[in-house]
Design an enzyme around this catalytic site. Structure first.
Site, short mmCIF file in Angstrom:
data_model
loop_
_atom_site.label_atom_id
_atom_site.label_comp_id
_atom_site.label_asym_id
_atom_site.label_seq_id
_atom_site.Cartn_x
_atom_site.Cartn_y
_atom_site.Cartn_z
N ARG A 390 0.84 -1.21 0.00
CA ARG A 390 0.00 0.00 0.00
C ARG A 390 0.87 1.25 0.00
O ARG A 390 0.57 2.21 -0.71
CB ARG A 390 -0.93 0.02 1.21
CG ARG A 390 -1.94 1.18 1.15
CD ARG A 390 -2.84 1.24 2.37
NE ARG A 390 -3.93 2.18 2.18
CZ ARG A 390 -3.87 3.48 2.45
NH1 ARG A 390 -2.75 4.02 2.93
NH2 ARG A 390 -4.93 4.26 2.25
N CYS A 391 1.94 1.24 0.80
CA CYS A 391 2.83 2.40 0.84
C CYS A 391 3.41 2.72 -0.53
O CYS A 391 3.65 3.88 -0.86
CB CYS A 391 3.97 2.14 1.82
SG CYS A 391 3.50 2.06 3.55
N MET A 392 3.66 1.68 -1.33
CA MET A 392 4.34 1.87 -2.62
C MET A 392 3.39 2.22 -3.75
O MET A 392 3.81 2.27 -4.91
CB MET A 392 5.10 0.59 -2.99
CG MET A 392 6.25 0.25 -2.07
SD MET A 392 7.25 -1.11 -2.69
CE MET A 392 6.07 -2.46 -2.69
#
Length: 404
Positions: A390-392
């Protein structure tokens, strides 16, 4: 340049089928990381860059295999920098660094203006080392360590979720808390402001406002936004974002969610992500202790409730009897290890279909037991900056979510 083609940009949930996503393929900026500077640049380890690129390519291909359009920051930035106004804006942002001083600032400006579009884009991301600026002179330049950077690299750009987040058809270009990441928002904002693909897009937030980071923003359902406040997003930032989305008619409820201010829980999405319209995966030690303040609009101001259980407040705001939690059932040691390795940081490609790091074996097994299909990706090197799938990824277009 060719006339822009009309594109839709809209995200109203975490789980509606993903159609378009913005990624940044890691590059030479990661090669700038050393034991000497990794803490300042917010990486916990020195990644093997070639392997990190292979892992990221596999991540992108896994999304394409599910019919997701993948956009890359570098390509969009190069396109935007073809416009003189965008070049001027990008260079001015670099020159605003007070560390430079007047004499070195003039040298840096001349250096950047002489670069072609591709080299300028590369320098803005990879940074500029002291020894690479052959024309450098003056007191500031001479007193710099030879291993210092005149322009810092941006290894954190890998985590595209943090520097922008879409809420409905508006983009929040965020205000990043850590100095090492400030210019990420400037570059992303430049893309949204100047790239033809985003012509007409109106920002809902900008980097001059109080600190808000995209990893703290969860779109629980259309009209309901949860915003974590802790290490990176301030309470003032949550309040400002709430005012902005209420004024634009993008939300009816904002949940302000305090989280521990520590490295392992830097954002709300490090402890909680959605995998279905009514289901979350959460870090076990906080699943039933996490609280939320319900914020709503009231006569031009904000009404703030007393704190209550996050799960109860979220379910009520979403119109659900309850919000299901996938109980990973992990022993404390395994739970802590997989939390550190972003076991809860999943990216929903569609309801009950999520991308996760393969190394979080126990968490993935519990997801599958609960009926969630897991797309496993390798992340031994990508995770060195403390970020998961999700962060990426910054979703730019999702289908509306189905009714729970």
């Amino acid at each position: 340049m060719a006339q822009p083609t009309a594109h839709e940009h809209r995200v109203t949930s975490e789980v509606g089928r993903l159609r378009t996503v913005l990624l940044h393929r890691p590059g030479a900026e990661l090669k700038r990381l050393t034991p000497r500077n990794s803490d300042k640049l917010l990486f916990d380890a020195i990644p093997w860059v070639g392997r990190a690129q292979e892992e990221h390519d596999a991540f992108a291909q896994a999304l394409r295999d599910r019919d997701v359009e993948v956009l890359y920051v570098t390509e969009l930035l190069q396109d935007a920098l073809e416009y003189e106004a965008a070049r001027d804006e990008a260079i001015a942002d670099v020159l605003s660094d007070h560390r430079l001083g007047d004499q070195l600032r003039r040298v840096v400006e001349g250096y950047l203006r002489d670069l072609d579009t591709e080299d300028l884009s590369r320098t803005l991301i990879d940074g500029l080392a002291h020894e690479e600026l052959k024309t450098g002179h003056g007191l500031v330049y001479r007193l710099m360590d030879r291993l210092d950077f005149v322009i810092d690299p941006l290894p954190g750009l890998l985590f595209t979720r943090d520097n922008s987040a879409w809420i409905g058809d508006r983009v929040a270009v965020t205000s990043l808390a850590m100095p090492a990441r400030r210019r990420e928002s400037a570059l992303t904002g430049l893309i949204y402001a100047h790239h033809p693909r985003f012509a007409g897009v109106k920002p809902i937030y900008n980097p001059t406002l109080e600190h808000v980071e995209g990893g703290d923003i969860l779109l629980l359902s259309p009209g309901v936004v949860a915003v974590g406040t802790g290490e990176r997003t301030t309470p003032a930032g949550v309040e400002r974002l709430a005012r902005q989305v209420f004024a634009a008619g993008l939300a009816r409820t904002v949940l302000a969610v305090p989280i521990e201010q520590q490295r392992a829980t830097m954002h709300l999405d490090t402890v909680c992500t959605m995998v279905d319209v009514d289901t979350v995966v959460m870090y076990p030690p906080i699943a039933h202790s996490l609280t939320a303040f319900t914020v709503t609009a009231a006569n031009g101001d904000l009404r703030v409730s007393e704190p209550r259980s996050f799960l109860e407040a979220a379910a009520e705001a979403m119109g659900l009897d309850r919000l299901k939690v996938i109980d990973t059932g992990l022993d404390p040691v395994t739970a802590e290890r997989e939390q550190w390795d972003d076991g809860n940081n999943t990216l929903a490609v569609a309801p009950r279909l999520a991308v996760a790091y393969e190394r979080n074996i126990e968490t993935n097994a519990q997801l599958e037991t609960a009926g969630i299909e897991v797309i496993r990706i390798s992340g031994s090197e990508l995770g060195s900056g403390r970020g998961g799938p999700r962060c990426m990824s910054c979703p730019i277009l999702r289908d509306p979510p189905p009714t729970p």
